[in-house]
Scaffold this motif. Sequence first.
Motif, PDB file in Angstrom:
ATOM      1  N   GLN A 177       0.825  -1.201   0.000  1.00 63.13           N
ATOM      2  CA  GLN A 177       0.000   0.000   0.000  1.00 63.13           C
ATOM      3  C   GLN A 177       0.865   1.258   0.000  1.00 63.13           C
ATOM      4  O   GLN A 177       0.570   2.229  -0.709  1.00 63.13           O
ATOM      5  CB  GLN A 177      -0.919   0.006   1.219  1.00 63.13           C
ATOM      6  CG  GLN A 177      -1.796   1.255   1.320  1.00 63.13           C
ATOM      7  CD  GLN A 177      -2.525   1.357   2.649  1.00 63.13           C
ATOM      8  OE1 GLN A 177      -2.105   0.778   3.637  1.00 63.13           O
ATOM      9  NE2 GLN A 177      -3.615   2.086   2.680  1.00 63.13           N
ATOM     10  N   GLU A 178       1.929   1.266   0.803  1.00 62.83           N
ATOM     11  CA  GLU A 178       2.796   2.432   0.886  1.00 62.83           C
ATOM     12  C   GLU A 178       3.360   2.799  -0.479  1.00 62.83           C
ATOM     13  O   GLU A 178       3.414   3.977  -0.859  1.00 62.83           O
ATOM     14  CB  GLU A 178       3.931   2.172   1.880  1.00 62.83           C
ATOM     15  CG  GLU A 178       3.506   2.186   3.338  1.00 62.83           C
ATOM     16  CD  GLU A 178       4.602   1.745   4.276  1.00 62.83           C
ATOM     17  OE1 GLU A 178       4.645   2.255   5.408  1.00 62.83           O
ATOM     18  OE2 GLU A 178       5.422   0.883   3.894  1.00 62.83           O
ATOM     19  N   ASP A 181       0.461   3.974  -2.896  1.00 62.29           N
ATOM     20  CA  ASP A 181       0.059   5.333  -2.545  1.00 62.29           C
ATOM     21  C   ASP A 181       1.119   6.348  -2.973  1.00 62.29           C
ATOM     22  O   ASP A 181       0.792   7.449  -3.425  1.00 62.29           O
ATOM     23  CB  ASP A 181      -0.172   5.450  -1.036  1.00 62.29           C
ATOM     24  CG  ASP A 181      -1.445   4.744  -0.590  1.00 62.29           C
ATOM     25  OD1 ASP A 181      -2.242   4.336  -1.451  1.00 62.29           O
ATOM     26  OD2 ASP A 181      -1.633   4.588   0.638  1.00 62.29           O
ATOM     27  N   GLY A 220       0.809   2.460  -9.164  1.00 61.11           N
ATOM     28  CA  GLY A 220       0.209   3.680  -8.639  1.00 61.11           C
ATOM     29  C   GLY A 220       0.419   4.871  -9.548  1.00 61.11           C
ATOM     30  O   GLY A 220      -0.471   5.704  -9.716  1.00 61.11           O
TER      31      GLY A 220
END
Length: 550
Positions: A177-178, A181, A220
Amino acid sequence: MLVFCVIACLVGASLQTENNLDVPNPTSVPDYFQTTYGPFAGATKAGEAPFLAQTNPVLHEPTYVPNAPLVTTLSISGQPRGGNIFALMGTLSPYRANPDGFGVDEYALPPGANITQIHMVHRHGARYPTSGSATAEWAQKLIDSRKNRTVFSGDLAFLNSWDYKLGEAELTARGRQELFDSGVLHFFNYGKLYNAASKIIARTTTMVRMLQSAENFLIGFFGPAWTSNATLEVIVESDGFNNSLAGNKMCENANNDNGATGDEAMDAWRAVYLRNATERFRRQISGSSNLNWTVEDTYNAQTMCSYETVALGYSSFCMLFTWEEWEGFAYMTDLKLYGNYGMGSPVGRSIGLGFVEELIARLERHFPDPPEDSIAFNRTLDEQTSTFPLNQSIYFDFSHDNEMFSMLTALGLTQFGQFLPATHPSPKRALVGSHIVPFAARFVIEVIHAPRPIRATRTRNGRTLDSVYEDRGGETTYVHLLVNQRTVPLGRSIAACGRRDDGWCELGTFIQAQRYNIEKANYEASCFGNYSLPAYGEIRDGAFPRNGTL
């Protein structure tokens, strides 16, 4: 010094995955563009799946788990108002932008100025403990002690039924996720710089967490079809292979720990700040076992808090420690970075030197050409545009925390080079690991073109000047360095940059300073010189002295 080629195996040979399955290696694609896990991926293991809806004792609403699920709002003994221990976990901290900044005002671009290029280096996201780390061994030690009838009580009572559920070396869901994002954020910030008419080359290493990080970031930034926009160059990360993103692997005195002066300071500080906690835990252990709980056991318990939180969402280990003990934990990382990868290490500059050499080359649009005794990159890759392009407006590289700190050291950022005592934290230190290289850390070098020189002082008497431009002078290009989304004032470390309000530096001045920094690294002697581990504090400039004596 031997210079090894990046080619990991013969073209056409098959690669071995961690599951020992043969994966075809298409002969039409060079090995350094293969993104399947190969022989240099490192050992990995998936951890158990979290079950936070059932296991989290902290949630006040039992049917509600927030979409940012990590439980990082625990109430800790001695915690100040607004404090959060997850800002005190050094390089194991979940990512957040540096909340304090680096001591310089930050300004928007002046009218007419344009960002024309960026150079980003990004750390991998939150991960499981690496292969061979003390964490898994310590967990097994605890489990084995229960078989020998050890009984834990008080705050440690949960250890009577606790089990180790972590995997090995790959990203956790939080880590993925990091990076995703971050890719989204960087697209919003810099998406306009991408030239849709051509693909860029982004670089990472063969370690699984590095591949996973690069791919999640690119998804992302570009979306699921990112391979239409970017080609991922995967450089071998293993001892003896030249790789600017893992410069410790090509530096002999980094590999043999002759540069690790910080270990001495860490041992001394750990014995100080965990003395009370160790005694506290010893009183909560009984039974017929001969378990001898040491300071190292206490430190491993503290480390487990971060690893379990980023993997499982919550950890019972976190509340075992006071706020002051968490402050001590944060300082451990700072000592390590300073003494092993920063100005306190004889190889601090050398480990990150390859990136600096490549950065100058990219800024000037030519292949790297440092002195023969300072070659800290892979010449096979860096002497052809297919693997070292010179015409990109965005450059994405992925590396590790320690190596990234060494890159900042090699850039000559002496503001992070203040000596750190091993007896107590330096309260006003600039080197705070969670601010510089937490999980998913990133630094970005912006190249900014302005129609005229920008005033070094943008305000007067607290008010912004009507025009931030000088009355005279022509087009000028600047460098702006951001670490975790906050400006680093280059003039604080590089005197020639000047004491500017905005922390920027004129491009030509910056490049000339980096040429001096290449010399300061004393690369050949620092990495391959025959010397023993210096005592902590003997090295203060990130390199082995040119006179050959300490």
